[in-house]
Scaffold this motif. Structure first.
Motif, PDB file in Angstrom:
ATOM      1  N   ARG A   1       0.841  -1.193   0.000  1.00 56.48           N
ATOM      2  CA  ARG A   1       0.000   0.000   0.000  1.00 56.48           C
ATOM      3  C   ARG A   1       0.878   1.247   0.000  1.00 56.48           C
ATOM      4  O   ARG A   1       2.066   1.188   0.286  1.00 56.48           O
ATOM      5  CB  ARG A   1      -0.976   0.007   1.171  1.00 56.48           C
TER       6      ARG A   1
ATOM      7  N   VAL B   1      -5.312  -3.148  -6.690  1.00 55.53           N
ATOM      8  CA  VAL B   1      -6.236  -4.273  -6.725  1.00 55.53           C
ATOM      9  C   VAL B   1      -6.436  -4.713  -8.168  1.00 55.53           C
ATOM     10  O   VAL B   1      -6.715  -3.890  -9.043  1.00 55.53           O
ATOM     11  CB  VAL B   1      -7.586  -3.894  -6.079  1.00 55.53           C
ATOM     12  N   GLN B   2      -6.257  -6.021  -8.388  1.00 60.17           N
ATOM     13  CA  GLN B   2      -6.462  -6.608  -9.717  1.00 60.17           C
ATOM     14  C   GLN B   2      -7.932  -7.001  -9.846  1.00 60.17           C
ATOM     15  O   GLN B   2      -8.443  -7.784  -9.054  1.00 60.17           O
ATOM     16  CB  GLN B   2      -5.577  -7.839  -9.905  1.00 60.17           C
TER      17      GLN B   2
ATOM     18  N   GLY C   1     -10.693  -8.744  -7.648  1.00 63.03           N
ATOM     19  CA  GLY C   1     -10.631  -7.936  -6.440  1.00 63.03           C
ATOM     20  C   GLY C   1      -9.470  -8.320  -5.541  1.00 63.03           C
ATOM     21  O   GLY C   1      -9.503  -8.105  -4.342  1.00 63.03           O
ATOM     22  N   LYS C   2      -8.398  -8.845  -6.151  1.00 57.59           N
ATOM     23  CA  LYS C   2      -7.248  -9.343  -5.389  1.00 57.59           C
ATOM     24  C   LYS C   2      -6.181  -8.253  -5.251  1.00 57.59           C
ATOM     25  O   LYS C   2      -5.684  -7.730  -6.251  1.00 57.59           O
ATOM     26  CB  LYS C   2      -6.658 -10.548  -6.102  1.00 57.59           C
ATOM     27  N   PRO C   3      -5.808  -7.930  -4.001  1.00 57.63           N
ATOM     28  CA  PRO C   3      -4.704  -6.978  -3.813  1.00 57.63           C
ATOM     29  C   PRO C   3      -3.397  -7.565  -4.345  1.00 57.63           C
ATOM     30  O   PRO C   3      -3.158  -8.769  -4.237  1.00 57.63           O
ATOM     31  CB  PRO C   3      -4.626  -6.801  -2.300  1.00 57.63           C
TER      32      PRO C   3
END
Length: 143
Positions: A91, A117-118, A122-124
């Protein structure tokens, strides 16, 4: 002095739709102005809107801290200054100040934490590898 590649300055004139019946800017209007500045800052950091649409990789706000110090009013010209404040592995933090043009008094301060986020999963994901070197002075090592 802050690196010009990690800072942004935008201007907004306070319109009727930004204010309440008393002509005072309401909180959601400040967040819209900050959103505009943050989007332009993201572009300077290599996250342009068209690229995000193609890669489906987006900087997503996970936390907002905002202090309303003094009100802006209808017709004010506001200067929104933003900067990349710090970088971690997954982050990063950005900070904003809003002032009336020609004045030093800070009206609003805001900090936001974002993660990449991909979508659509919704994957960080981790920040780009080159950020640790590129923004070394802002990189916070895990404690």
């Amino acid at each position: 002095m802050q690196d010009p590649d990690t800072t942004i300055e935008t201007r907004e004139e306070v319109m009727f739709f930004d204010t309440d019946i008393g002509g005072v800017v309401h909180n959601i209007a400040y967040l819209r102005m900050i959103e505009t500045a943050r989007t332009r800052l993201a572009a300077k950091l290599g996250m342009r809107l068209r690229d995000m649409a193609q890669t489906q990789l987006y900087p997503v706000v996970v936390r907002t801290e905002i202090d309303y110090r003094k009100p802006a009013t209808l017709g004010d010209e506001l200067i929104i200054s933003g900067r990349l404040e710090s970088v971690e592995r997954v982050r990063f933090w950005v900070a904003f100040e809003i002032r009336r043009a020609g004045e030093e008094t800070v009206l609003i301060t805001c900090r936001q934490s974002l993660a990449l986020v991909q979508m659509p999963a919704g994957k960080p994901v981790r920040l780009p590898e080159d950020w640790a070197e590129k923004y070394a002075s802002l990189f916070l090592k895990k404690r």
